[in-house]
Design an enzyme around this catalytic site. Structure first.
Site, PDB file in Angstrom:
ATOM      1  N   ASP A  21      -7.936  83.543  27.567  1.00  0.00           N
ATOM      2  CA  ASP A  21      -7.793  82.119  28.333  1.00  0.00           C
ATOM      3  C   ASP A  21      -8.214  81.110  27.302  1.00  0.00           C
ATOM      4  OD1 ASP A  21      -8.383  80.398  30.178  1.00  0.00           O
ATOM      5  OD2 ASP A  21     -10.450  81.028  30.453  1.00  0.00           O
ATOM      6  N   ASN A  23      -8.040  77.657  28.450  1.00  0.00           N
ATOM      7  CA  ASN A  23      -8.394  76.596  29.181  1.00  0.00           C
ATOM      8  C   ASN A  23      -9.538  76.714  30.188  1.00  0.00           C
ATOM      9  OD1 ASN A  23      -7.314  77.908  31.332  1.00  0.00           O
ATOM     10  ND2 ASN A  23      -6.045  76.529  32.372  1.00  0.00           N
ATOM     11  N   ASP A  25     -10.466  78.702  32.485  1.00  0.00           N
ATOM     12  CA  ASP A  25     -10.663  78.868  34.000  1.00  0.00           C
ATOM     13  C   ASP A  25     -11.075  80.328  34.188  1.00  0.00           C
ATOM     14  OD1 ASP A  25      -8.366  80.096  33.425  1.00  0.00           O
ATOM     15  OD2 ASP A  25      -7.003  79.041  34.870  1.00  0.00           O
ATOM     16  N   ASP A  29      -3.672  83.243  29.843  1.00  0.00           N
ATOM     17  CA  ASP A  29      -2.387  82.308  30.134  1.00  0.00           C
ATOM     18  C   ASP A  29      -1.712  82.534  28.893  1.00  0.00           C
ATOM     19  OD1 ASP A  29      -4.119  80.544  28.215  1.00  0.00           O
ATOM     20  OD2 ASP A  29      -5.080  80.001  29.679  1.00  0.00           O
ATOM     21  N   ASP A  98       8.136  91.898  33.618  1.00  0.00           N
ATOM     22  CA  ASP A  98       7.967  93.093  34.839  1.00  0.00           C
ATOM     23  C   ASP A  98       9.111  92.529  35.685  1.00  0.00           C
ATOM     24  OD1 ASP A  98       6.743  95.056  36.096  1.00  0.00           O
ATOM     25  OD2 ASP A  98       5.015  94.902  34.885  1.00  0.00           O
ATOM     26  N   ASP A 199       9.293  98.151  37.792  1.00  0.00           N
ATOM     27  CA  ASP A 199       8.330  98.640  38.500  1.00  0.00           C
ATOM     28  C   ASP A 199       8.690  99.421  39.656  1.00  0.00           C
ATOM     29  OD1 ASP A 199       5.422  98.192  38.963  1.00  0.00           O
ATOM     30  OD2 ASP A 199       6.335  97.652  41.238  1.00  0.00           O
ATOM     31  N   GLU A 256       9.578 102.581  35.256  1.00  0.00           N
ATOM     32  CA  GLU A 256       8.306 103.152  35.789  1.00  0.00           C
ATOM     33  C   GLU A 256       8.844 104.124  37.027  1.00  0.00           C
ATOM     34  OE1 GLU A 256       3.963 102.473  37.922  1.00  0.00           O
ATOM     35  OE2 GLU A 256       5.558 101.726  38.545  1.00  0.00           O
ATOM     36  N   HIS A 328      -1.837  99.317  32.423  1.00  0.00           N
ATOM     37  CA  HIS A 328      -2.808  98.607  33.317  1.00  0.00           C
ATOM     38  C   HIS A 328      -3.181  99.174  34.686  1.00  0.00           C
ATOM     39  CE1 HIS A 328       1.012  98.205  35.006  1.00  0.00           C
ATOM     40  NE2 HIS A 328       0.743  97.784  36.283  1.00  0.00           N
ATOM     41  N   ASP A 329      -2.626 100.540  34.765  1.00  0.00           N
ATOM     42  CA  ASP A 329      -2.888 101.216  36.025  1.00  0.00           C
ATOM     43  C   ASP A 329      -3.489 102.536  35.648  1.00  0.00           C
ATOM     44  OD1 ASP A 329      -1.232  99.920  37.851  1.00  0.00           O
ATOM     45  OD2 ASP A 329       0.439 100.875  37.399  1.00  0.00           O
TER      46      ASP A 329
HETATM   47  O1  TEU Z   1       2.807 101.176  39.973  1.00  0.00           O
HETATM   48  C1  TEU Z   1       3.341 102.025  40.819  1.00  0.00           C
HETATM   49  C2  TEU Z   1       2.436 103.080  41.423  1.00  0.00           C
HETATM   50  O2  TEU Z   1       1.578 102.672  42.030  1.00  0.00           O
HETATM   51  C3  TEU Z   1       2.784 104.360  41.428  1.00  0.00           C
HETATM   52  O3  TEU Z   1       1.435 105.128  40.365  1.00  0.00           O
HETATM   53  C4  TEU Z   1       2.874 105.261  42.449  1.00  0.00           C
HETATM   54  O4  TEU Z   1       1.645 105.608  42.741  1.00  0.00           O
HETATM   55  C5  TEU Z   1       3.649 106.206  42.459  1.00  0.00           C
HETATM   56  O5  TEU Z   1       5.054 105.541  42.760  1.00  0.00           O
HETATM   57  C6  TEU Z   1       3.548 107.316  43.015  1.00  0.00           C
HETATM   58  O6  TEU Z   1       4.410 108.303  43.051  1.00  0.00           O
HETATM   59  C7  TEU Z   1       3.300  99.969  40.049  1.00  0.00           C
HETATM   60  C8  TEU Z   1       2.537  99.016  39.038  1.00  0.00           C
HETATM   61  O7  TEU Z   1       2.503  99.553  37.866  1.00  0.00           O
HETATM   62  C9  TEU Z   1       1.164  98.676  39.674  1.00  0.00           C
HETATM   63  O8  TEU Z   1       0.350  98.068  39.265  1.00  0.00           O
HETATM   64  C10 TEU Z   1       1.454  98.101  41.197  1.00  0.00           C
HETATM   65  O9  TEU Z   1       0.424  98.172  42.034  1.00  0.00           O
HETATM   66  C11 TEU Z   1       2.495  99.005  41.924  1.00  0.00           C
HETATM   67  O10 TEU Z   1       3.712  99.434  41.116  1.00  0.00           O
HETATM   68  C12 TEU Z   1       3.074  98.041  43.096  1.00  0.00           C
HETATM   69  O11 TEU Z   1       3.743  97.085  42.553  1.00  0.00           O
HETATM   70 CA    CA Z   2      -6.726  80.143  31.541  1.00  0.00          CA
END
Ligand code: TEU
Ligand code: CA
Length: 565
Positions: A21, A23, A25, A29, A98, A199, A256, A328-329
């Site tokens: 970050d 700025n 907040d 960014d 993405d 995604d 994905e 991130h998941d």
């Molecule tokens: O993730 C897809 C997701 O959640 C999969 O793990 C899903 O559970 C799977 O298709 C089950 O078979 C993506 C992103 O990476 C996630 O951050 C988002 O929340 C999600 O899509 C919705 O956009």
């Molecule tokens: Ca910021």
């Protein structure tokens, strides 16, 4: 195999909200990303994937897009984005965005128009369907909990959402929707993007006519994945998408994909497949329980090794996987894959080695390169993630105590990876001068970039060496295109494999001891010809001597080495 520009690249995922970050907040960014391009270049990164930066109400942290053509104010401006692309280009780096097109946000103009006229043109951009006997059309569960069908206010219709109710699914059967998506994708590619991470793409084809079925949980619902599994013919949609967009630009795409039919692998990522590559989630799937996080399973080393090897063997005959330890998941790799006794710097380097040198495109998630870990929270109110809040409730409903439900979150929460990046031991880990949008992992005083940059033997310094080794022109051919062959499988705790170039005959062996006791590996036949390229205990010379004198290499617990045979 046709060679492609992205085959020998190393990728890095940025979660913009938590990167840097500038700025005050409390939100990372684009300026922050631009200012760290040199850091990433030095690490050896070529491709940078940004989690969504489009305009969004952030119900699902940007995976709910309300305008595909603008940058979220929180992150900066379109001018800054153009600057990011230009600055990356100067450094021979590629920006990958993405692409979230299974669904959009309920705030998107299309959905707002659909709500305003539920029988009009825009309703057909989504799945609007009449209910049955005053109830939802069927009883499938969305990924974030609750029925996939949500009432369209003031009507007898429902709309479909595989994820949150604020993420209505787009109707890919409608050619107008597809054209809108292609135009948008081409618009971004024209800016000079390297490509897209795509995604949840398997979800675009579903059988919305599946009747109500036997519930598999106390909520009376059944897993929504059934609708995806029942659908036929996703290939046609994916080919058209590729043909209308990516192909024209020679763009890199990483999909994905969960729940793909086994026999479709070649169509997905074979030569001329729908995508350049897709993530290999086979290790991650090992932890899936049948019902939720509360019945998830820990990683068992031997099972993990088995699926990893099976996946490598299967993929090498088809195409390239994208290899990840975390994203991130997912929870942090060091917390998930390393046993307690190995959750230290040696263990983290070992994990890095065995992952980065696999056949495929390595993806590193921000903070992985310094060995960031899962973050313990004392109360559910300290979590932000929509899926975590749902899974906490699922655990309670299944009879878990509050403590048990929190433990499930500690082990599985998507917020583990979303805590701010640790740049230094200064206030807020140098992430922000203000109040961070989500609280930090308190261990930033010990684990941070500034400290590790000063130290030759840090995890960060090791990542640099490891990536440099993979990209070294001398070995690049072997690490990129070389075949994969398991080694020393008879040992319980050893993860080892060879990468063998068909072109040059070169063979490089990667060995790692995930166990607690030392193991002596036989190298008798190659002892006169070995070269130790890398070791995580800084003893390349010593290891080479042992091999030469005894035809053995002794690996202590958490020790790893890379040897050219
Ligand atoms: O993730 C897809 C997701 O959640 C999969 O793990 C899903 O559970 C799977 O298709 C089950 O078979 C993506 C992103 O990476 C996630 O951050 C988002 O929340 C999600 O899509 C919705 O956009
Ligand atoms: Ca910021």
């Amino acid at each position: 195999m046709k060679k492609k520009w992205w085959h020998d690249k190393v990728a890095y995922q940025i979660y913009p909200k938590s990167f840097l970050d500038t700025n005050g907040d409390g939100i990372g960014d684009l300026r922050g990303i631009i200012s760290k391009l040199d850091y990433l270049k030095e690490l050896g990164i070529d491709i940078i994937w940004l989690s969504p930066i489009y305009k969004s109400p952030f119900v699902d942290q940007g995976y709910d897009i309300s305008d595909y053509y603008s940058i979220a104010e929180e992150f900066g401006t379109m001018e800054e984005f153009d600057e990011l692309i230009a600055e990356a280009k100067k450094r021979d780096m590629y920006i990958v965005m993405d692409l979230v097109v299974n669904h959009c946000s309920d705030q998107h103009e299309w959905f707002q128009k659909a709500l305003a006229d539920p029988d009009g043109e825009y309703a057909d951009y989504f799945y609007f369907k009449k209910g049955k006997d005053g109830r939802e059309p069927s009883n499938y569960r969305s990924y974030f909990g609750g029925n996939v069908w949500e009432k369209v206010p003031g009507t007898d219709k429902y709309y479909l959402h595989m994820f949150a109710k604020e993420q209505p699914d787009l109707n890919w059967e409608n050619p107008k929707v597809r054209q809108e998506i292609y135009d948008m994708v081409n618009w971004w590619l024209a800016k000079g993007l390297g490509g897209f991470r795509i995604d949840a793409i398997i979800n675009i084809k579903k059988d919305v006519n599946l009747p109500t079925c036997e519930p598999d949980g106390p909520d009376g619902l059944a897993n929504g994945v059934k609708m995806v599994e029942a659908a036929q013919g996703i290939g046609g949609l994916l080919e058209e998408l590729k043909h209308e967009t990516f192909e024209k630009w020679d763009a890199f795409t990483v999909a994905e994909v969960f729940n793909m039919r086994e026999d479709e692998l070649k169509e997905f990522i074979g030569e001329d497949g729908h995508f350049s590559t897709m993530f290999d989630f086979s290790a991650h799937e090992l932890t899936w329980g049948g019902h939720g996080w509360y019945d998830s399973k820990p990683i068992v080393f031997k099972e993990w090794r088995e699926v990893l090897f099976a996946s490598q063997k299967k993929l090498q005959n088809v195409g390239f996987a994208a290899n990840i330890l975390e994203n991130h998941d997912e929870p942090r790799g060091a917390s998930r894959y390393l046993p307690k006794y190995a959750q230290n710097e040696a263990g983290k380097k070992m994990l890095a080695t065995t992952s980065i040198l696999l056949r495929g495109i390595p993806f590193i998630y921000q903070g992985q390169e310094i060995g960031m870990t899962n973050c313990r929270r004392n109360d559910i109110s300290e979590y932000d993630d929509i899926s975590t809040l749902d899974q906490y409730q699922v655990a309670l409903d299944a009879g878990c105590s509050k403590e048990e439900a929190l433990r499930c979150c500690y082990e599985n929460s998507r917020d583990n990876a979303r805590t701010p990046m640790h740049w230094s031991d200064a206030k807020n880990a140098g992430f922000s001068e203000g109040t961070p949008w989500i609280s930090l992992n308190p261990n930033y005083a010990e684990i941070n970039v500034a400290e590790q940059e000063k130290r030759e033997d840090s995890v960060l310094s090791y990542y640099k060496k490891l990536i440099a080794l993979r990209k070294n022109p001398k070995y690049c051919e072997t690490f990129t295109y070389g075949n994969f062959a398991p080694a020393y499988e008879m040992y319980e705790d050893i993860l080892a494999y060879d990468r063998i170039s068909e072109e040059t005959g070169e063979r490089i062996r990667v060995v790692a001891n995930y166990g607690q006791s030392a193991v002596a590996l036989d190298l008798e036949e190659m002892k006169d010809n070995c070269e130790v390229l890398l070791s995580n205990v800084e003893k390349e010379g010593e290891a080479a001597r042992e091999i030469k004198e005894k035809g053995l290499l002794t690996l202590k617990s958490c020790e790893t080495a890379v040897i050219r045979l």
